[in-house]
Design an enzyme around this catalytic site. Structure first.
Site, PDB file in Angstrom:
ATOM      1  N   ALA A   7       0.879  -1.180   0.000  1.00 51.23           N
ATOM      2  CA  ALA A   7       0.000   0.000   0.000  1.00 51.23           C
ATOM      3  C   ALA A   7       0.910   1.222   0.000  1.00 51.23           C
ATOM      4  O   ALA A   7       1.222   1.776   1.045  1.00 51.23           O
ATOM      5  CB  ALA A   7      -0.917  -0.026   1.217  1.00 51.23           C
ATOM      6  N   ALA A   8       1.367   1.619  -1.192  1.00 48.29           N
ATOM      7  CA  ALA A   8       2.543   2.481  -1.301  1.00 48.29           C
ATOM      8  C   ALA A   8       2.273   3.985  -1.277  1.00 48.29           C
ATOM      9  O   ALA A   8       3.128   4.746  -0.829  1.00 48.29           O
ATOM     10  CB  ALA A   8       3.294   2.129  -2.584  1.00 48.29           C
ATOM     11  N   ALA A   9       1.122   4.459  -1.797  1.00 49.56           N
ATOM     12  CA  ALA A   9       0.897   5.904  -1.931  1.00 49.56           C
ATOM     13  C   ALA A   9       0.939   6.583  -0.557  1.00 49.56           C
ATOM     14  O   ALA A   9       0.500   5.988   0.420  1.00 49.56           O
ATOM     15  CB  ALA A   9      -0.453   6.149  -2.611  1.00 49.56           C
ATOM     16  N   GLY A  55       6.338   7.850   0.388  1.00 52.94           N
ATOM     17  CA  GLY A  55       7.425   8.140   1.336  1.00 52.94           C
ATOM     18  C   GLY A  55       8.244   6.898   1.652  1.00 52.94           C
ATOM     19  O   GLY A  55       9.473   6.914   1.606  1.00 52.94           O
ATOM     20  N   LYS A  56       7.551   5.807   1.956  1.00 56.89           N
ATOM     21  CA  LYS A  56       8.242   4.561   2.329  1.00 56.89           C
ATOM     22  C   LYS A  56       8.871   3.898   1.096  1.00 56.89           C
ATOM     23  O   LYS A  56       9.978   3.384   1.164  1.00 56.89           O
ATOM     24  CB  LYS A  56       7.268   3.595   3.018  1.00 56.89           C
ATOM     25  CG  LYS A  56       6.709   4.148   4.330  1.00 56.89           C
ATOM     26  CD  LYS A  56       5.751   3.167   4.974  1.00 56.89           C
ATOM     27  CE  LYS A  56       5.052   3.800   6.168  1.00 56.89           C
ATOM     28  NZ  LYS A  56       4.068   4.819   5.767  1.00 56.89           N
ATOM     29  N   CYS A  78      -0.855   3.060  11.335  1.00 60.14           N
ATOM     30  CA  CYS A  78      -0.779   4.324  12.081  1.00 60.14           C
ATOM     31  C   CYS A  78      -1.962   4.362  13.057  1.00 60.14           C
ATOM     32  O   CYS A  78      -2.670   5.352  13.161  1.00 60.14           O
ATOM     33  CB  CYS A  78      -0.778   5.521  11.142  1.00 60.14           C
ATOM     34  SG  CYS A  78      -2.159   5.531   9.986  1.00 60.14           S
TER      35      CYS A  78
END
Length: 357
Positions: A95-97, A100-101, A220
Site C-alpha cells: 500500500a505504497a501511496a 514516502g516509504k 498508524c
C-alpha cells in the site's frame, strides 16, 4: 490522559534526506542558509531532520523540487528501517501511496534490484508516481491492484512492506475528523481487511530467499484490534512464519495480553509508538520471518482446498455460517444444457442435430 492531550498538539514537521541525491549534512547546511531552523530528529535515524520554523515554504524550495528531500512523518521511517532492504532484492510495498516509504526503500537499495509499489486506489498513484520521479528512484514499478490479489498477480518477493489501511487513531493530531468519523463497525471491518492483506503478504514472500523472507506489518493506529490481534491471527493461520526482532532503537513492546485477551508471547517483539512518549504519530510495527513455504505457494491442485480454507476463515470471522448456499452440480449442468439449446434455437440451429457444447 497524556495520550489524549498529545493528540491535540501538532507533531513536528519532519523531512527525510534523499540519499540518492545528497547527504543530510549538506542538505541541512543549504536549508539553514535559506533561513530554515532545523536539527537532526534523533540518534535512531541518519536521514531525518526536524524543522522548527522556516522563512521559506518547506515544500517549495529548490532542494525540495530537485528531490533532495521529502516531507515525511518520523514514524513512517520505522517500518522501512525494520524491513531493512538489501541491494539487488525484489521488494513489494503493498500500500505504497503517496510514496514516502517506497522512495526510502529505493534509496536504501541504492537504486538496485526492483521495488514494486502497489496501491489499490488509482487516484492515489498520481502522487506516488510524482514522488518516485522527483526523488530519482529508477528501480521502481508502480502497479494498481487490490493487494489481496497477491500472490496471484506476482509472488516470490524477498521482502514485503504492508503499511496497512487503518482507522488512523495514531494520527488524530494530523486529522481531527478521526475522532468523530469512526464507529464500532469500522473496528470490525478494518481489521478484517488487514487480516486478509497480511495473509496475502505472507503467501507472496519467498521462504527460500537467500537474503530476505521478511514481512513487515505496520499501521498508524494504536488500537489492539488492528495491531496485536491481526498479528496474532496471522501467526495462528500461517504457522510457517514467526515474529523476529525489529532492531529499532525506540519503541515500547507490543501487548501479549489485554483486557482478558491473550496473544502469542512473541508479540513482545513487536513495537508500539505513542504521541506522548516519542513525539511521533501513534504507530505499530511487527516484523515476520517466513521459515517455510505456504501450502498456497506450491500447490496447484489446491483449488478445492483453497475454497475450503477460505470458507473456514470466513466462518471464523463470522462472515458466513452453516446455512451458506450449497450448489448442485447436476442440476446446474442440466440448466446449462437447456440454456445452450435455447440459444441455438434463437440462432436458427437445430439443437438435436448438433452436439451441445
Amino acid at each position: 490522559m497524556e495520550f489524549f492531550e498529545a493528540n491535540e498538539i501538532a507533531r513536528p514537521i519532519t523531512i527525510r534526506t534523499n540519499t540518492l541525491k545528497t547527504r543530510r549534512r549538506e542538505l541541512a547546511q543549504t536549508l539553514v542558509n535559506r533561513g530554515v531552523n532545523l536539527q537532526p530528529i534523533g540518534t535512531w535515524t541518519k536521514v531525518g531532520l526536524q524543522v522548527f520554523d522556516s522563512q521559506v515554504p518547506i515544500g517549495a524550495t529548490p532542494e525540495y523540487l530537485a528531490g533532495q528531500y521529502i516531507l515525511q512523518a518520523a514514524s513512517s521511517f520505522l517500518p522501512v528501517m525494520a524491513l531493512d532492504p538489501q541491494e539487488n532484492e525484489r521488494i513489494l510495498d503493498m500500500a505504497a501511496a503517496p510514496g514516502g516509504k517506497t522512495t526510502y526503500i529505493s534509496a536504501l537499495m541504492k537504486n538496485t534490484g526492483c521495488v514494486f509499489a502497489n496501491d489499490a486506489n488509482k487516484a492515489r498513484t498520481k502522487s506516488l508516481i510524482a514522488n518516485i520521479h522527483r526523488l530519482g528512484c529508477k528501480n521502481t514499478i508502480v502497479c494498481n491492484y487490490d493487494a489481496r490479489e497477491f500472490p496471484k498477480v506476482i509472488g516470490g518477493f524477498d521482502r514485503i512492506l504492508l503499511d496497512a489501511p487503518c482507522s488512523g487513531t495514531g494520527v488524530i493530531a494530523k486529522d481531527e475528523s478521526v475522532k468523530v468519523n469512526r464507529n464500532e463497525k469500522d473496528f470490525i471491518q478494518i481489521p478484517h481487511l488487514q487480516k486478509q492483506l497480511i495473509l496475502s503478504a505472507i503467501d507472496s514472500v519467498d521462504a527460500n530467499s537467500a537474503t530476505g523472507g521478511v514481512i513487515v506489518y505496520s499501521t498508524c493506529s494504536v488500537a489492539i484490534e488492528e495491531n496485536e490481534a491481526v498479528v496474532d491471527y496471522a501467526l495462528r493461520k500461517r504457522p510457517n512464519v514467526k515474529l523476529v526482532e525489529t532492531h529499532l532503537q525506540v519503541g515500547k513492546p507490543g501487548f501479549v495480553s489485554y483486557r482478558g485477551k491473550h496473544f502469542d508471547s512473541s508479540l513482545s517483539l513487536t513495537r508500539r509508538y505513542y504521541p506522548h512518549t516519542y513525539n511521533v504519530d501513534g504507530f505499530y510495527v511487527a516484523k515476520f520471518k517466513k521459515i517455510a513455504p505456504s501450502p498456497h505457494d506450491v500447490s496447484k491442485a489446491g483449488a478445492n482446498e483453497k475454497e475450503l480454507l477460505a470458507r473456514a476463515e470466513a466462518e471464523e470471522e463470522g462472515i458466513i455460517n452453516d446455512d451458506f448456499a450449497e450448489f448442485d452440480n447436476d442440476e446446474d449442468a442440466d440448466l446449462m444444457q437447456k440454456s445452450i439449446k435455447r440459444s441455438m434455437k434463437k440462432k436458427g440451429i437445430n439443437p438435436s442435430g448438433t452436439k451441445a457444447l
